[in-house]
Design a protein around this motif. Structure first.
Motif, PDB file in Angstrom:
ATOM      1  N   GLN A  99      -2.819  -6.060  11.328  1.00 22.69           N
ATOM      2  CA  GLN A  99      -1.500  -5.154  10.709  1.00 22.69           C
ATOM      3  C   GLN A  99      -0.333  -4.845  11.502  1.00 22.69           C
ATOM      4  OE1 GLN A  99      -3.866  -1.575   9.413  1.00 22.69           O
ATOM      5  NE2 GLN A  99      -4.307  -2.511   7.333  1.00 22.69           N
ATOM      6  N   TRP A 100      -0.571  -4.840  12.775  1.00 22.45           N
ATOM      7  CA  TRP A 100       0.303  -4.904  13.941  1.00 22.45           C
ATOM      8  C   TRP A 100       1.065  -5.893  13.858  1.00 22.45           C
ATOM      9  CZ3 TRP A 100       1.352  -7.698  18.395  1.00 22.45           C
ATOM     10  CH2 TRP A 100       2.555  -7.162  19.033  1.00 22.45           C
ATOM     11  N   GLY A 101       0.349  -7.235  13.925  1.00 21.22           N
ATOM     12  CA  GLY A 101       1.194  -8.648  13.470  1.00 21.22           C
ATOM     13  C   GLY A 101       1.975  -8.463  12.387  1.00 21.22           C
ATOM     14  N   GLU A 102       1.495  -8.085  11.239  1.00 27.20           N
ATOM     15  CA  GLU A 102       2.331  -7.951  10.109  1.00 27.20           C
ATOM     16  C   GLU A 102       3.446  -7.202  10.131  1.00 27.20           C
ATOM     17  OE1 GLU A 102      -1.468  -8.597   6.929  1.00 27.20           O
ATOM     18  OE2 GLU A 102      -0.626  -6.715   7.292  1.00 27.20           O
ATOM     19  N   ALA A 103       3.500  -6.022  11.022  1.00 29.27           N
ATOM     20  CA  ALA A 103       4.543  -5.117  11.121  1.00 29.27           C
ATOM     21  C   ALA A 103       5.738  -5.648  12.113  1.00 29.27           C
ATOM     22  CB  ALA A 103       3.923  -3.625  11.493  1.00 29.27           C
ATOM     23  N   ASN A 104       5.007  -6.223  12.973  1.00 29.06           N
ATOM     24  CA  ASN A 104       6.158  -6.408  14.384  1.00 29.06           C
ATOM     25  C   ASN A 104       6.480  -8.029  14.461  1.00 29.06           C
ATOM     26  OD1 ASN A 104       6.196  -3.851  15.651  1.00 29.06           O
ATOM     27  ND2 ASN A 104       4.034  -3.787  15.132  1.00 29.06           N
ATOM     28  N   LEU A 105       5.726  -8.950  13.978  1.00 28.69           N
ATOM     29  CA  LEU A 105       5.737 -10.375  14.174  1.00 28.69           C
ATOM     30  C   LEU A 105       6.382 -11.267  13.245  1.00 28.69           C
ATOM     31  CD1 LEU A 105       2.543 -10.698  16.557  1.00 28.69           C
ATOM     32  CD2 LEU A 105       4.740 -10.030  17.337  1.00 28.69           C
ATOM     33  N   TYR A 106       6.728 -10.861  12.117  1.00 33.53           N
ATOM     34  CA  TYR A 106       7.291 -11.566  11.064  1.00 33.53           C
ATOM     35  C   TYR A 106       8.722 -10.793  10.449  1.00 33.53           C
ATOM     36  CZ  TYR A 106       2.607 -13.561  10.401  1.00 33.53           C
ATOM     37  OH  TYR A 106       1.693 -14.313  10.625  1.00 33.53           O
ATOM     38  N   ARG A 107       9.464 -11.849  10.373  1.00 36.63           N
ATOM     39  CA  ARG A 107      11.052 -11.299   9.739  1.00 36.63           C
ATOM     40  C   ARG A 107      10.741 -10.775   8.233  1.00 36.63           C
ATOM     41  NH1 ARG A 107      11.311 -16.334  11.426  1.00 36.63           N
ATOM     42  NH2 ARG A 107      11.550 -17.248   9.337  1.00 36.63           N
ATOM     43  N   ARG A 108      11.581  -9.970   7.812  1.00 39.23           N
ATOM     44  CA  ARG A 108      11.543  -9.354   6.468  1.00 39.23           C
ATOM     45  C   ARG A 108      11.340 -10.552   5.585  1.00 39.23           C
ATOM     46  NH1 ARG A 108      13.372  -4.229   5.537  1.00 39.23           N
ATOM     47  NH2 ARG A 108      12.572  -3.570   3.608  1.00 39.23           N
ATOM     48  N   GLY A 109      10.450 -10.555   4.559  1.00 39.38           N
ATOM     49  CA  GLY A 109      10.294 -11.537   3.827  1.00 39.38           C
ATOM     50  C   GLY A 109       9.505 -12.669   3.889  1.00 39.38           C
ATOM     51  N   GLU A 110       9.176 -12.997   5.328  1.00 43.61           N
ATOM     52  CA  GLU A 110       8.571 -14.022   5.811  1.00 43.61           C
ATOM     53  C   GLU A 110       6.887 -14.122   5.347  1.00 43.61           C
ATOM     54  OE1 GLU A 110       7.397 -16.337   9.948  1.00 43.61           O
ATOM     55  OE2 GLU A 110       8.403 -14.657  10.035  1.00 43.61           O
ATOM     56  N   LYS A 111       6.611 -15.149   4.688  1.00 45.88           N
ATOM     57  CA  LYS A 111       5.294 -15.369   4.106  1.00 45.88           C
ATOM     58  C   LYS A 111       4.208 -15.199   5.192  1.00 45.88           C
ATOM     59  CE  LYS A 111       6.740 -17.285  -0.176  1.00 45.88           C
ATOM     60  NZ  LYS A 111       6.141 -18.072  -1.059  1.00 45.88           N
ATOM     61  N   HIS A 112       2.988 -14.631   4.912  1.00 42.36           N
ATOM     62  CA  HIS A 112       1.841 -14.603   5.910  1.00 42.36           C
ATOM     63  C   HIS A 112       0.742 -14.150   4.905  1.00 42.36           C
ATOM     64  CE1 HIS A 112       1.808 -10.188   5.730  1.00 42.36           C
ATOM     65  NE2 HIS A 112       3.285 -10.182   6.003  1.00 42.36           N
ATOM     66  N   SER A 113      -0.441 -14.397   5.782  1.00 45.66           N
ATOM     67  CA  SER A 113      -1.718 -13.998   4.887  1.00 45.66           C
ATOM     68  C   SER A 113      -1.874 -12.546   4.627  1.00 45.66           C
ATOM     69  CB  SER A 113      -3.009 -14.715   5.384  1.00 45.66           C
ATOM     70  OG  SER A 113      -3.058 -13.979   6.974  1.00 45.66           O
ATOM     71  N   VAL A 114      -2.633 -12.149   3.783  1.00 47.86           N
ATOM     72  CA  VAL A 114      -2.839 -10.672   3.394  1.00 47.86           C
ATOM     73  C   VAL A 114      -4.213 -10.507   3.200  1.00 47.86           C
ATOM     74  CG1 VAL A 114      -2.341  -8.941   1.788  1.00 47.86           C
ATOM     75  CG2 VAL A 114      -0.626 -10.778   2.044  1.00 47.86           C
ATOM     76  N   LEU A 115      -4.808  -9.536   3.866  1.00 50.40           N
ATOM     77  CA  LEU A 115      -6.259  -8.981   3.825  1.00 50.40           C
ATOM     78  C   LEU A 115      -6.174  -8.005   2.537  1.00 50.40           C
ATOM     79  CD1 LEU A 115      -8.642  -8.866   5.247  1.00 50.40           C
ATOM     80  CD2 LEU A 115      -8.240  -6.543   6.119  1.00 50.40           C
ATOM     81  N   SER A 120     -10.839  -5.209  -6.028  1.00 51.51           N
ATOM     82  CA  SER A 120      -9.591  -4.739  -6.792  1.00 51.51           C
ATOM     83  C   SER A 120      -8.691  -5.820  -6.915  1.00 51.51           C
ATOM     84  CB  SER A 120      -9.095  -3.494  -6.263  1.00 51.51           C
ATOM     85  OG  SER A 120      -8.308  -3.814  -4.881  1.00 51.51           O
ATOM     86  N   GLY A 121      -8.791  -6.809  -5.580  1.00 48.48           N
ATOM     87  CA  GLY A 121      -7.736  -8.075  -5.580  1.00 48.48           C
ATOM     88  C   GLY A 121      -6.398  -7.344  -4.811  1.00 48.48           C
ATOM     89  N   ARG A 122      -6.397  -6.206  -4.398  1.00 46.89           N
ATOM     90  CA  ARG A 122      -5.201  -5.747  -3.948  1.00 46.89           C
ATOM     91  C   ARG A 122      -5.296  -5.566  -2.324  1.00 46.89           C
ATOM     92  NH1 ARG A 122      -5.344  -1.502  -8.138  1.00 46.89           N
ATOM     93  NH2 ARG A 122      -6.588  -0.583  -6.835  1.00 46.89           N
ATOM     94  N   ALA A 123      -4.064  -5.833  -1.793  1.00 44.94           N
ATOM     95  CA  ALA A 123      -3.926  -5.687  -0.447  1.00 44.94           C
ATOM     96  C   ALA A 123      -4.212  -4.460   0.156  1.00 44.94           C
ATOM     97  CB  ALA A 123      -2.385  -5.972   0.277  1.00 44.94           C
ATOM     98  N   LEU A 124      -4.992  -4.369   1.371  1.00 48.83           N
ATOM     99  CA  LEU A 124      -5.213  -3.210   1.997  1.00 48.83           C
ATOM    100  C   LEU A 124      -4.157  -2.222   2.479  1.00 48.83           C
ATOM    101  CD1 LEU A 124      -8.803  -4.159   3.482  1.00 48.83           C
ATOM    102  CD2 LEU A 124      -8.417  -2.939   1.457  1.00 48.83           C
ATOM    103  N   ARG A 125      -4.358  -0.919   2.382  1.00 48.95           N
ATOM    104  CA  ARG A 125      -3.138  -0.098   3.010  1.00 48.95           C
ATOM    105  C   ARG A 125      -3.443  -0.290   4.765  1.00 48.95           C
ATOM    106  NH1 ARG A 125      -4.113   5.298  -0.258  1.00 48.95           N
ATOM    107  NH2 ARG A 125      -5.604   5.332   1.431  1.00 48.95           N
ATOM    108  N   LYS A 126      -2.429   0.333   5.091  1.00 48.39           N
ATOM    109  CA  LYS A 126      -2.625   0.179   6.920  1.00 48.39           C
ATOM    110  C   LYS A 126      -3.808   1.446   7.256  1.00 48.39           C
ATOM    111  CE  LYS A 126       0.090   1.204  10.931  1.00 48.39           C
ATOM    112  NZ  LYS A 126       0.961   1.807  11.450  1.00 48.39           N
ATOM    113  N   VAL A 127      -4.731   0.724   8.128  1.00 51.56           N
ATOM    114  CA  VAL A 127      -5.630   1.840   8.786  1.00 51.56           C
ATOM    115  C   VAL A 127      -4.820   2.949   9.473  1.00 51.56           C
ATOM    116  CG1 VAL A 127      -7.763   1.595  10.288  1.00 51.56           C
ATOM    117  CG2 VAL A 127      -7.138  -0.008   8.804  1.00 51.56           C
ATOM    118  N   PRO A 128      -5.171   4.126   9.012  1.00 49.42           N
ATOM    119  CA  PRO A 128      -4.539   5.268   9.909  1.00 49.42           C
ATOM    120  C   PRO A 128      -5.577   5.633  10.968  1.00 49.42           C
ATOM    121  CG  PRO A 128      -5.462   6.141   7.899  1.00 49.42           C
ATOM    122  CD  PRO A 128      -5.691   4.689   7.849  1.00 49.42           C
TER     123      PRO A 128
END
Length: 150
Positions: A99-115, A120-128
């Motif tokens: 989640q840190w990598g997703e938030a800080n290491l990708y440009r807006r709209g850049e594709k990456h894998s998703v957990l 449900s088949g839905r992406a997980l929310r950020k772990v608080p």
């Protein structure tokens, strides 16, 4: 190459953890184990890692009881590496690094894998990071209580 200083006896739990899983290959091996990779050749192919380095990291992860070396589940002569309870406890660490990598290491709209949640088949929310009462806590609201020097 100089041998790395062991942090196994440090009074800091972060240092002790990094002594076991603090290099990129160890964490990527653990990540791959969560993704279902079990055999040496599968780790090698997934990571593109040199055999000697993979052998060393797998040996250390087994010695530290993060992985267990077990007979192959298909009954063949191979062996497989499975996450132990200690290894499975690294799941939140892997998720937070992701989640840190997703938030800080990708440009807006850049594709990456998703957990994704299998159910449900839905992406997980950020772990608080939360207090006992469920309210969130930020780093400014915490401190480390150091042990007295003996």
């Amino acid at each position: 190459m100089a041998k790395r200083k062991s942090l196994a006896d440090s009074t800091c739990p972060v240092a002790r953890a990094l002594d076991i899983v603090g290099d990129q290959w160890s964490m990527l091996i653990v990540r791959d184990a969560f993704d279902g990779i079990r055999r040496f050749g599968e780790f090698e192919a997934s990571l593109g890692i040199a055999r000697n380095i993979l052998t060393d990291r797998l040996r250390k992860l087994v010695e530290q009881r993060v992985l267990a070396l077990v007979p192959a589940s298909d009954g063949s002569a191979y062996q497989e590496y499975l996450l132990t309870e200690r290894g499975e406890a690294l799941f939140p660490v892997i998720v937070m690094l992701r989640q840190w990598g997703e938030a800080n290491l990708y440009r807006r709209g850049e594709k990456h894998s998703v957990l994704v949640d299998r159910a449900s088949g839905r992406a997980l929310r950020k772990v608080p990071l939360m207090r006992d009462d469920g309210s969130s806590v930020e780093h400014e609201q915490t401190y480390v209580r150091k042990l007295p020097v003996s």
